[in-house]
Design an enzyme around this catalytic site. Structure first.
Site: not given
Length: 579
Positions: A138, A180, A323, A381
């Site tokens: 990945r 962010r 996702k 995760t």
């Protein structure tokens, strides 16, 4: 036309000589079966009892080199600050369970996705990751540039070219619409109860105010909302806002560093799922013929259709993995999964945007939905988060991997553990042995093909069910020939106990099948003569020690696009391996 061919000459005697106690009843059923119904459904209780009695034994016990099996590999490598030089199948392994270590001779079915980063981007490390058990490499496009990712792609392709019967698929994971905080010269210590602000003005960094990279942040939050930093490492509650500042009170403090991920509990940002940067990265993936896109923060099926239309216009054969990590995705889950080619349960942001107690239930639900739709599902995760800095996992992390395997995930994923962790190879090894041990305890007990599948109108599904049941009953590996991968995928989602050796004459199909549970993809040109092709396939497996001379195998020919016949034809054959 549908046919069932059972080559049973010498079957009773041959198999009785090989652990007669475990096989005699199966052979009696095979020899005396008057029809397919007698063979499959006469006594499923016997089948389950027999399998449970062999809970540590599978049909194929010693495939040395076929990559999907990932067993009998002698791993000799060094992680940073530690030596780790033991055979993966040895009872001396630090994670073996004494006499139970016999399960390590079994091929692993649950696939492992590894994120490539600074710790693993060299040729040496990619080779070692592959030998330790990596099935999919990945690339996280949130980090690095195209030059660094190009190096990774080239090295993985070099590995695949060097080892004819091994394969590592390539997944490009888009950054998505991340919110962010801005850069700070040094970490800012946030204390419980203090006031702290976020501003949409760029370049601000003081003791009590920091920038965010998203202008609509002001509109997305309201008084009373909870802001989570890094998925909950710190949290703040919104008290008020102006035209450019969100004023908060710190609930859980900590050190605020540069470019930390921000979530609003229960809400998703109004940014588009595919940003301009993502489109540049997607084009990069098209140019390099990656196998999968993992698309971040998918909120609805529209974005999946948009991406697929683009890929079709580029004539790009790349599958789209959605996702599931956004609060907005949950009401649209069915349509999103229907539009996609598979899913990833991205538990980090999912647990930030939704109550954390919902995450395990959503994980189970998404896995169940994907299996029913015959689409691959990845659990991701924090699976071995502690191994970023420590050489051994927490027991809770081991249980987490085991639960994902028990629930039927096609793959489990490592992120920071292999991207920038200190012990990337040990992390892969832990995931490998935990998955193996869990699979050895399952056999058919929780993942037997449902009988309802056999009654669906789709002929391929019905024959996949019968093939899986036969292979489980007789403890034989499955050998399937496919040009599109469809029959191998259907077999995979029936979760047979035996390995599925999928022979294909399409390199792209071979690459994609590396992600599917229990499938060992092998490239081979098909000749016009079916029998000659079968013989070559079996000989290849014998040479690789994946099957033994004298062993029986279940051979499946099926598909709407028949390989050797004019019409759609389905055959199941039980054959004795004779080299």
């Amino acid at each position: 036309m549908a046919a069932l061919n059972l080559h049973t000459g010498g079957l009773h005697t041959a198999l009785k000589s090989d652990a007669a106690a475990k096989s005699a009843a199966s052979l009696d059923r095979l020899s005396s079966a008057k029809n397919i119904g007698d063979l499959f459904f006469s006594d499923l209780r016997f089948h389950r009892k027999r399998v449970n009695g062999l809970s540590q034994i599978v049909a194929v016990k010693s495939p040395d080199h076929i990559h999907g099996a990932n067993n009998n590999i002698h791993a000799s490598y060094d992680d940073d600050n530690s030596n780790f030089n033991v055979p993966l199948t040895s009872s001396s392994s630090p994670y073996s369970l004494g006499k139970e270590s016999v399960y390590l001779n079994s091929p692993r079915k649950t696939k492992i996705v590894c994120t490539i980063g600074p710790s693993t981007s060299s040729k040496e490390m990619i080779w070692k990751l592959a030998e330790a058990g990596m099935n999919v490499a990945r690339m996280n496009m949130s980090h690095g540039d195209h030059a660094s990712h190009q190096k990774t792609i080239d090295l993985v392709k070099e590995y695949n070219a060097q080892f004819e019967n091994k394969v590592i698929a390539i997944m490009l994971d888009t950054k998505g619409p991340e919110v962010r905080s801005g850069d700070v010269p040094q970490p800012i210590l946030l204390k419980e109860g203090q006031e702290f602000n976020f501003t949409i003005k760029r370049g601000v960094s003081t003791e009590d105010t920091v920038s965010v990279n998203y202008d609509d942040f002001i509109n997305d939050v309201e008084s009373g909302d909870t802001l989570l930093v890094d998925g909950g490492m710190m949290s703040l509650v919104v008290k008020s806002k102006t035209s450019d500042v969100v004023k908060c009170e710190v609930i859980d403090g900590g050190e605020l560093k540069s470019r930390r991920h921000l979530n609003v509990r229960g809400k998703s940002a109004t940014l588009p799922s595919i940003t301009e940067k993502d489109w540049d990265d997607i084009k990069f993936g098209v140019d390099n013929q990656v196998d999968f896109y993992a698309v971040s923060f998918v909120k609805d099926a529209k974005v999946v259709h948009e991406l697929k239309d683009y890929l079709k216009s580029c004539n790009a054969d790349i599958h789209v993995i959605v996702k599931i990590e956004s609060a907005d995705s949950i009401p649209n889950l069915h349509s999103i999964l229907t539009a996609s080619d598979g899913a990833m349960v991205a538990r980090g942001d999912l647990g930030a945007e939704l109550p954390i107690e919902e995450v395990p239930l959503l994980q189970e639900d998404i896995i169940r939905r994907c299996r029913s739709m015959q689409k691959p599902v990845i659990v991701a995760t924090n699976m071995l988060e502690s191994m970023i800095d420590h050489p051994t996992p927490t027991r809770a992390e081991v249980s987490d991997i085991s639960i994902a395997v028990r629930e039927g995930a096609d793959a489990v994923m490592l992120s920071g553990e292999t991207a920038h962790g200190k012990y990337p190879l040990k992390a892969v090894h832990v995931m490998h042995v935990v998955a193996l041990r869990t699979e050895s305890s399952l056999q058919n007990s929780t993942s037997s093909p449902s009988q309802t599948v056999a009654h669906k109108g789709h002929m391929g599904e019905m024959f996949a069910f019968h093939s899986s049941t036969m292979a489980d009953t007789l403890s034989t590996p499955l050998i399937v020939f496919t040009r599109t991968g469809s029959m191998a995928i259907i077999l995979s989602h029936n979760r047979p106990s035996s390995t599925i050796f999928a022979f294909t004459n399409n390199e792209r199909v071979k690459q994609r099948l590396a992600l599917f549970h229990g499938v060992v993809p092998i490239y081979m040109e098909f000749s016009e003569d079916a029998e000659e092709t079968f013989s070559r396939a079996i000989k290849l497996l014998v040479n690789k020690s994946s099957v033994k001379d004298g062993q029986y195998v279940t051979l499946v020919q099926s598909g709407a696009q028949p390989i050797w016949r004019r019409h759609s034809t389905h055959h199941i054959q039980v054959r004795k391996v004779q080299s």
